[in-house]
Enzyme design. Structure first.
Site, PDB file in Angstrom:
ATOM      1  N   LYS A   1       0.867  -1.234   0.102  1.00  5.96           N
ATOM      2  CA  LYS A   1      -0.061  -0.208   0.042  1.00  5.96           C
ATOM      3  C   LYS A   1       0.929   1.160  -0.024  1.00  5.96           C
ATOM      4  O   LYS A   1       2.076   1.276   0.339  1.00  5.96           O
ATOM      5  CB  LYS A   1      -1.109   0.033   1.161  1.00  5.96           C
ATOM      6  CG  LYS A   1      -0.198   0.224   2.725  1.00  5.96           C
ATOM      7  CD  LYS A   1      -1.301   0.723   3.701  1.00  5.96           C
ATOM      8  CE  LYS A   1      -0.449   1.174   4.925  1.00  5.96           C
ATOM      9  NZ  LYS A   1      -1.476   1.496   6.129  1.00  5.96           N
TER      10      LYS A   1
ATOM     11  N   ASP B   1      -4.806  -6.382  10.960  1.00  4.59           N
ATOM     12  CA  ASP B   1      -3.779  -5.316  10.821  1.00  4.59           C
ATOM     13  C   ASP B   1      -3.684  -4.766  12.410  1.00  4.59           C
ATOM     14  O   ASP B   1      -4.337  -5.352  13.276  1.00  4.59           O
ATOM     15  CB  ASP B   1      -4.502  -4.053  10.223  1.00  4.59           C
ATOM     16  CG  ASP B   1      -3.545  -3.152   9.810  1.00  4.59           C
ATOM     17  OD1 ASP B   1      -2.182  -3.392   9.870  1.00  4.59           O
ATOM     18  OD2 ASP B   1      -3.834  -2.153   8.896  1.00  4.59           O
TER      19      ASP B   1
END
Length: 329
Positions: A191, A219
């Protein structure tokens, strides 16, 4: 002798920790004056006691930091035998480097202020940047909630599931979860953060998450949810249709809750209670796991002079099987 105090940020978690320890939560007296200054008084003597102060650094972040500094200073000045800062969520762990001119490495600054306020030992959990552990100049226990997630997800049907780290920088945590859940396949996204609220998933590192029905996206924290929403978009392009979202720190700032509520393809949102989540943010498909037992065991080990290594955030890669919370890791 032990005293456990809680700052105003998360007294419910502190009560849970005390319940596991079998000790009372000691009172504090808190007041905000008309000029916005704070007044805090510890409600019991701490002289010659081991003092543990529980304060998570969530919004309002600056207030909660000042409260922590004050409580640490009070305990030190009142003759505590030892002063321990228990910080379930250390929000400034994101600010771990100087990536623009004329900015502060705020994680290091806050670590220095915590120590200067009187902390002789720090406990925290799942730092956004693991190297922040080294910013503290006192012994610091970097704990993990992974056993809580393992115990939870082992009760779920995980056929045709891939564990996904939306950020390659956190792939090791997701890899350990995948391994602990019986060797599930794992994928990691590459990302790029465009702004505080916008993230772009450029590509996948390693194998692409194709041919599976369900993704477990794992996450360290969810703030405004930009990373999770972008990961879900990219996974849909790979043919994934069902999602479980999991994180240690559920901040859910901005419009995160509203956006999650509008996505029926998300079957479950799993987080922990390192941050207090108000009723208005608790969706019907949200599960909140308690980490009180992890912190209580770490406190017990410290008080009794036992090793805390098995509670640390980094599990040995060659450990034969991953334990549940009852086994302390």
């Amino acid at each position: 002798m032990m005293r456990v105090f809680s700052g105003p940020s998360h007294p419910e978690l502190a009560k849970g920790i005390c319940a596991h320890l079998g000790v009372p939560l000691s009172p504090i007296h808190y007041q905000r004056f008309s000029d916005d200054c704070l007044y805090i008084q510890l409600g019991e003597t701490v002289r010659n006691h081991d003092v543990f102060i529980v304060q998570t650094i969530s919004a309002p972040t600056s207030d909660h930091l000042i409260e922590l500094f004050m409580m640490l200073d009070i305990a030190r000045s009142a003759g505590a035998r030892s002063v321990h800062a228990v910080i379930p969520y250390f929000s400034y762990a994101r600010s771990d480097k100087k990536d623009a001119p004329r900015i502060s490495i705020t994680a290091r600054l806050m670590a220095d202020l915590i120590v200067q306020s009187g902390a002789q030992h720090v406990m925290t959990m799942t730092l956004h940047s693991p190297q922040v552990h080294g910013f503290f100049s006192v012994p610091t226990d970097h704990l993990t909630a992974l056993p809580c997630f393992v115990d939870h997800f082992k009760k779920r049907d995980l056929r045709s599931t891939v564990v996904v780290s939306p950020d390659i920088g956190h792939a090791k945590r997701a890899s350990k979860l995948a391994s602990a859940l019986g060797g599930l396949p794992m994928a990691a996204g590459n990302k790029v953060r465009v702004s505080d609220t916008e993230v772009v998933m450029r590509d996948w590192v390693g194998s692409r998450p194709r041919g599976v029905e369900h993704a477990l996206i794992f996450d360290d924290e969810i703030a405004n949810g930009g990373t999770m929403f972008e990961a879900i978009r990219a996974l849909k392009e790979e043919g994934v249709r069902r999602f479980t979202v999991a994180c240690t720190h559920g901040i859910f700032s901005g419009q995160a809750i509203e956006r999650f509520a509008a996505m029926p393809e998300i079957e479950e949102i799993v987080t922990t209670d390192t941050v207090a989540i108000p009723e208005g943010k608790r969706l019907p498909n949200m599960t909140i796991l308690s980490v009180a037992g992890v912190f209580a065991e770490a406190i017990r080990c410290n008080a009794m002079g036992r090793s805390v290594g098995k509670l640390f955030a980094f599990w040995p890669e060659d450990e034969p099987g991953q334990p549940g919370l009852g086994q302390a890791e």
